[in-house]
Design a protein around this motif. Structure first.
Motif, PDB file in Angstrom:
ATOM      1  N   GLN A  93       0.825  -1.202   0.000  1.00 33.76           N
ATOM      2  CA  GLN A  93       0.000   0.000   0.000  1.00 33.76           C
ATOM      3  C   GLN A  93       0.866   1.263   0.000  1.00 33.76           C
ATOM      4  O   GLN A  93       0.573   2.236  -0.702  1.00 33.76           O
ATOM      5  N   GLU A  94       1.934   1.228   0.797  1.00 32.40           N
ATOM      6  CA  GLU A  94       2.852   2.372   0.823  1.00 32.40           C
ATOM      7  C   GLU A  94       3.499   2.580  -0.541  1.00 32.40           C
ATOM      8  O   GLU A  94       3.672   3.723  -1.001  1.00 32.40           O
ATOM      9  N   HIS A  95       3.856   1.449  -1.195  1.00 29.57           N
ATOM     10  CA  HIS A  95       4.459   1.538  -2.527  1.00 29.57           C
ATOM     11  C   HIS A  95       3.478   2.141  -3.532  1.00 29.57           C
ATOM     12  O   HIS A  95       3.850   3.000  -4.356  1.00 29.57           O
ATOM     13  N   VAL A  96       2.210   1.695  -3.438  1.00 25.88           N
ATOM     14  CA  VAL A  96       1.190   2.226  -4.342  1.00 25.88           C
ATOM     15  C   VAL A  96       0.984   3.718  -4.098  1.00 25.88           C
ATOM     16  O   VAL A  96       0.911   4.529  -5.030  1.00 25.88           O
ATOM     17  N   GLU A 105       1.793   9.300  -5.641  1.00 19.07           N
ATOM     18  CA  GLU A 105       2.337  10.614  -5.333  1.00 19.07           C
ATOM     19  C   GLU A 105       3.387  11.030  -6.365  1.00 19.07           C
ATOM     20  O   GLU A 105       3.421  12.186  -6.820  1.00 19.07           O
ATOM     21  N   ASP A 106       4.256  10.054  -6.729  1.00 17.80           N
ATOM     22  CA  ASP A 106       5.279  10.345  -7.748  1.00 17.80           C
ATOM     23  C   ASP A 106       4.624  10.693  -9.075  1.00 17.80           C
ATOM     24  O   ASP A 106       5.080  11.605  -9.788  1.00 17.80           O
ATOM     25  N   GLU A 107       3.535   9.986  -9.418  1.00 18.31           N
ATOM     26  CA  GLU A 107       2.845  10.249 -10.681  1.00 18.31           C
ATOM     27  C   GLU A 107       2.199  11.632 -10.662  1.00 18.31           C
ATOM     28  O   GLU A 107       2.247  12.365 -11.657  1.00 18.31           O
ATOM     29  N   ARG A 108       1.586  11.985  -9.500  1.00 20.44           N
ATOM     30  CA  ARG A 108       0.993  13.317  -9.384  1.00 20.44           C
ATOM     31  C   ARG A 108       2.063  14.400  -9.509  1.00 20.44           C
ATOM     32  O   ARG A 108       1.852  15.419 -10.174  1.00 20.44           O
TER      33      ARG A 108
END
Length: 281
Positions: A66-69, A74-77
């Protein structure tokens, strides 16, 4: 947990029965059952502990996933936000360049018009008065004789003649001056002789037709003799094109239709008429 409870119950029951047994063999049997149930309790507890550890491990894995997702989202945003900001800055820079280019172009056009006005003023101040005959059946000469190729009527000349007449200019053009049965040569000569200015719409089509060459020769002759003025307009031509077709005209100040609109050309014609007719007698 249910197995542990059942085994515990069975073990307690067996221990109770062993305590109440009437013979050693019966007590031994009950004790054996109690021991077996005790082992079942230990086995069930071991399994429960393993299950709990396995569940805890899977929960930990799930939490990390879940943290990875969430980190990926967040990285994608952030990536999308960076791309948007980069595009916004690029668009803003492009708009600024376009604004600067338009401003520079406006300055260049203003400078070109100023140069043209200065050239007209200089030429007008140094011009010797010239004589133009009144047009047949009229008290005054025409302001302008329009020389052009027939193929240029639709995309430029008709609009120019119409706008010039609406602005109050007196224009000689073939459609209104030549009728069925007239001698074209005589009408052209008469129009040239009775016009202050010869406007020549130079174009690729112009240099292909014999009548336009005849008109150009007459306008140039009147210009050289001081009986009129030649005013060139470049339509779909560059200075190099004019130099290749008519070298003597390439050095004359001209109005290119690529730079001047029809309305702006008419404004220049009005100014030209007012300046030069003042010195004509």
């Amino acid at each position: 947990m249910k197995k542990v409870a059942t085994a515990t119950k069975n073990m307690n029951s067996a221990m109770s029965s062993a305590n109440r047994a009437s013979s050693p063999s019966s007590a031994k049997s009950y004790l054996s059952t109690a021991e077996r149930e005790s082992k079942n309790i230990d086995s069930a507890q071991d399994k429960s502990a393993r299950y709990s550890a396995d569940i805890a491990s899977k929960m930990s894995d799930l939490s990390r996933a879940q943290e990875h997702v969430l980190k990926g989202e967040e990285d994608e945003r952030k990536k999308t936000s960076d791309l948007y900001e980069k595009q916004r800055k690029a668009d803003e820079a492009a708009r600024k360049r376009l604004t600067d280019d338009n401003r520079a172009l406006s300055k260049d056009l203003a400078s070109l018009r100023a140069q043209l006005t200065a050239a007209i003023s200089t030429q007008a101040s140094s011009t010797q008065p010239f004589v133009v005959e009144n047009a047949e059946g009229r008290e005054t000469p025409y302001d302008f004789f329009i020389s052009h190729a027939w193929k240029d009527k639709e995309d430029f000349v008709n609009g120019l003649v119409s706008a010039a007449k609406e602005a109050g200019l007196d224009v000689w053009d073939d459609q209104s001056a030549i009728v069925w049965g007239d001698s074209i040569r005589q009408k052209i000569d008469d129009g040239l002789r009775r016009s202050f200015f010869g406007v020549v719409v130079l174009s690729p089509n112009f240099f292909e037709r014999p009548w336009t060459q005849y008109e150009l020769d007459g306008i140039v002759q009147r210009d050289l003799s001081g009986a009129g003025r030649l005013l060139p307009i470049w339509h779909r031509l560059t200075q190099d094109d004019v130099a290749a077709k008519a070298p003597s005209l390439a050095g004359r100040l001209a109005l290119p239709t690529s730079t001047y609109s029809t309305a702006q050309i008419v404004d220049e014609l009005l100014e030209m008429r007012d300046r030069f007719k003042a010195v004509a007698r």
